[in-house]
Design an enzyme around this catalytic site. Structure first.
Site, PDB file in Angstrom:
ATOM      1  CB  SER A 252      62.302  56.009  11.236  1.00 44.69           C
ATOM      2  OG  SER A 252      62.507  55.092  10.190  1.00 44.69           O
TER       3      SER A 252
ATOM      4  CG  HIS B 238      64.806  56.828   6.495  1.00 46.40           C
ATOM      5  ND1 HIS B 238      63.634  57.406   6.119  1.00 46.40           N
ATOM      6  CD2 HIS B 238      64.521  56.096   7.594  1.00 46.40           C
ATOM      7  CE1 HIS B 238      62.667  57.021   6.958  1.00 46.40           C
ATOM      8  NE2 HIS B 238      63.192  56.232   7.862  1.00 46.40           N
TER       9      HIS B 238
END
Lengths: 246, 69
Positions: free
Chosen positions: A116, A139
């Site tokens: 992330s 993501h």
């Protein structure tokens, strides 16, 4: 080479003697390392203090440390070690921007995980390594209900996501289309969209520069320190395309 | 706003309590300690970018330190 000076006063000498007497242990000589190490572990903590069960890297620690490293003439470079699950966007991007704009050579090493918000921090360094077993998850930024003081709209989430994507593209070799495709890929993650990159995958797609470990990263940093002309500071700034931010 | 792979429920669950940690500075090094009796505390984590601090036997995790408020 820098010398880390420790106050060699009477008290220190006494504790050294005590150590030898009690533990049969000798204090190690003051090291002469020309670089400092910044570990980014657990959650990157920013505006919100996370419950104590989370292991965190706090913004208020990291930012002054980076300023001190930039200012201290005896510190010649910075090694960033990442093993993070992500965290606060603003804090992560702030740390990444500080690393990118440092005048001293920086090398990053992703160990374990650089997920992330860890991704922009990893690519912010002048040169990045990932070890073979480390993973990075790309993501989408999710709607979670944790936005503080900002109207939480889809538009806002999209802008946050664009900031991250843009930073990654500007500081690595990955094309925007590919990064976006990886972010929304289906079938890779259980019950979610996104992509998990394991070691070599992150290098092949252009996100990270090379596979390597601690030795490689330190060697690279030493060579940057000895030969500053080898450092390619990230200066690539594409002009905003029409309609980039909608 | 968080961008992480850890589910929010895990981050914000308050189920198990973990010993409270206090942050102090000794010799210019920031460290987290678990406060004990009086002004004694046990070092649990160093927060330093100087790798040499981690080799200092006086700063090893588990070491009992005396601190002033």
């Amino acid at each position: 080479m820098i010398q880390v000076n420790m106050p060699q006063n009477e008290q220190t000498t006494q504790s050294n003697l005590q150590n030898i007497r009690q533990l049969g242990q000798m204090n190690l000589p003051d090291g002469a390392l020309p670089f400092h190490v910044l570990p980014i572990i657990g959650q990157v903590e920013g505006h919100m203090v996370l419950p104590p069960r989370n292991k965190t890297t706090k913004y208020e620690h990291v930012i002054p440390q980076l300023v001190a490293i930039e200012q201290n003439p005896r510190i010649k470079g910075l090694l960033i070690i990442l093993n993070t699950v992500g965290g606060d966007i603003e804090a992560g991007l702030a740390i990444a921007e500080m690393i990118r704009t440092m005048s001293k050579p920086t090398v990053s090493l992703v160990l374990g995980g650089g997920h992330s918000i860890g991704t922009p921090i990893a690519v912010a360094a002048d040169y990045s390594y990932i070890c073979e077993t480390a993973t990075m998850t790309i993501h989408p930024v999710r709607l979670t209900g944790m936005v503080i003081g900002v109207p939480q709209t889809y538009d806002y989430l999209d802008k946050m996501q664009e900031r991250i994507l843009r930073f990654i593209v500007e500081n690595s070799r990955i094309p925007m289309e590919q990064l976006r495709e990886m972010m929304f890929r289906t079938g890779e993650l259980v019950r979610d969209v996104g992509t998990v990159l394991i070691g070599e995958d992150a290098v092949r797609c252009g996100l990270i520069d090379q596979i390597g470990g601690l030795g490689d990263a330190i060697e690279r940093l030493q060579s940057f320190i000895m030969n500053p002309h080898l450092v390619r500071k990230n200066t690539f700034r594409p002009l905003p395309q029409p309609g980039f931010y909608n | 706003m968080l961008y992480t792979i850890v589910p929010y429920d895990d981050i914000f669950s308050e189920t198990d309590s973990i010993a409270n940690r206090q942050e102090i500075t000794i010799g210019g090094v920031i460290m987290q300690i678990e406060p004990g009796e009086g002004n004694l505390g046990k070092i649990s984590r160093l927060i330093s970018t100087n790798p040499q601090d981690y080799l200092n036997p006086r700063y090893q995790p588990g070491t009992i330190v005396f601190f002033t408020e």
